[in-house]
Design a protein around this motif. Sequence first.
Motif, mmCIF file in Angstrom:
data_model
loop_
_atom_site.group_PDB
_atom_site.id
_atom_site.type_symbol
_atom_site.label_atom_id
_atom_site.label_comp_id
_atom_site.label_asym_id
_atom_site.label_seq_id
_atom_site.Cartn_x
_atom_site.Cartn_y
_atom_site.Cartn_z
ATOM 1 N N LEU A 29 33.224 60.337 38.404
ATOM 2 C CA LEU A 29 33.232 58.882 38.551
ATOM 3 C C LEU A 29 34.555 58.452 39.159
ATOM 4 N N GLU A 30 34.481 57.689 40.242
ATOM 5 C CA GLU A 30 35.697 57.104 40.824
ATOM 6 C C GLU A 30 35.629 55.592 40.669
ATOM 7 N N LEU A 31 36.708 55.022 40.151
ATOM 8 C CA LEU A 31 36.771 53.581 39.923
ATOM 9 C C LEU A 31 37.758 52.949 40.900
ATOM 10 N N GLY A 32 37.304 51.886 41.575
ATOM 11 C CA GLY A 32 38.131 51.263 42.603
ATOM 12 C C GLY A 32 38.172 52.125 43.841
ATOM 13 N N ALA A 53 30.678 56.151 42.606
ATOM 14 C CA ALA A 53 31.865 55.435 43.076
ATOM 15 C C ALA A 53 31.681 53.936 42.874
ATOM 16 N N CYS A 54 32.614 53.321 42.165
ATOM 17 C CA CYS A 54 32.526 51.898 41.833
ATOM 18 C C CYS A 54 33.567 51.078 42.593
ATOM 19 N N GLU A 55 33.167 49.885 42.994
ATOM 20 C CA GLU A 55 34.065 48.983 43.712
ATOM 21 C C GLU A 55 33.722 47.546 43.320
ATOM 22 N N CYS A 77 30.831 47.156 40.468
ATOM 23 C CA CYS A 77 31.221 46.823 39.090
ATOM 24 C C CYS A 77 32.713 47.045 38.908
ATOM 25 N N GLY A 78 33.249 46.422 37.861
ATOM 26 C CA GLY A 78 34.635 46.624 37.484
ATOM 27 C C GLY A 78 34.745 47.687 36.417
ATOM 28 N N ALA A 79 35.949 48.235 36.252
ATOM 29 C CA ALA A 79 36.155 49.318 35.290
ATOM 30 C C ALA A 79 35.958 48.865 33.852
ATOM 31 N N GLN A 80 36.089 47.563 33.592
ATOM 32 C CA GLN A 80 36.012 47.068 32.219
ATOM 33 C C GLN A 80 34.577 46.969 31.683
ATOM 34 N N SER A 97 44.527 52.416 41.726
ATOM 35 C CA SER A 97 43.672 51.262 41.452
ATOM 36 C C SER A 97 43.816 50.670 40.057
ATOM 37 N N PHE A 98 44.386 51.411 39.105
ATOM 38 C CA PHE A 98 44.421 50.881 37.739
ATOM 39 C C PHE A 98 45.249 49.609 37.644
#
Length: 233
Positions: A29-32, A53-55, A77-80, A97-98
């Motif tokens: 999973l990649e966030l941002g 992959a999320c953006e 989606c966002g990481a939260q 990205s964090f």
Amino acid sequence: MKLQEENIPLTIDEIFIVESLNLNFKTILELGCGTAAMTQKIATNGHTREVIACEVDEIQHKKNLELDIKNIKFLLCGAQKLPIKDDSIDFVFMFKSFHHVPKEYMNDALSEIKRVLKPRGMLYISEPLHMGKQNELVAMFHNEEEVRKDAFECIKEFVEKEEMKLFKEFFFQTPITYKSFNDFVKRQMHNTYNEISVSDELKQKVKDKYNEFGGKELTLLKPFRVDILQKNR
């Protein structure tokens, strides 16, 4: 854990660090993910990898959906708040990205990551350091010192509360080359996440500083910290 390191001996492209991990036969999973440049490398460099992959940027997400890579699934989606099952991910990556996660959602994001990780799963976070010539230039019009500190403190507190354990922390730097000042402007001032308007006066000051560092084609070293966290159970 420490926010930054003054003496960084390791100079490397981050993809070589990532590929030193055992990612084959893993769900990642990649966030941002941004433009999905790193996403594509992770998906295609090895084998038997499933990548999500999320953006949060809708415009960029639509562009990412146009990519035709079978083992990548793009989510908006966002990481939260992750639309992902519990205990289903082997590795989570957040590349620079964090600190873009709003402060009030940072802890929620880490809790969500912990939720979706399998037992003994890994979270890899790389964050730029507020130091060096590259940072000095960019900070003239987009200063991220405080948000980077907030991000570090949140990660540190998460570890101290034993929500996840710190598996490894290290520092590296990577070279970035600009063909000209105009190239620097295109790549640094026109990013959608900056959301700023740079006046002609400020732009000239940045150009003067760029020229002080050598002008014309310029290679700068960009320093990073990597925190690798592991889910205990």
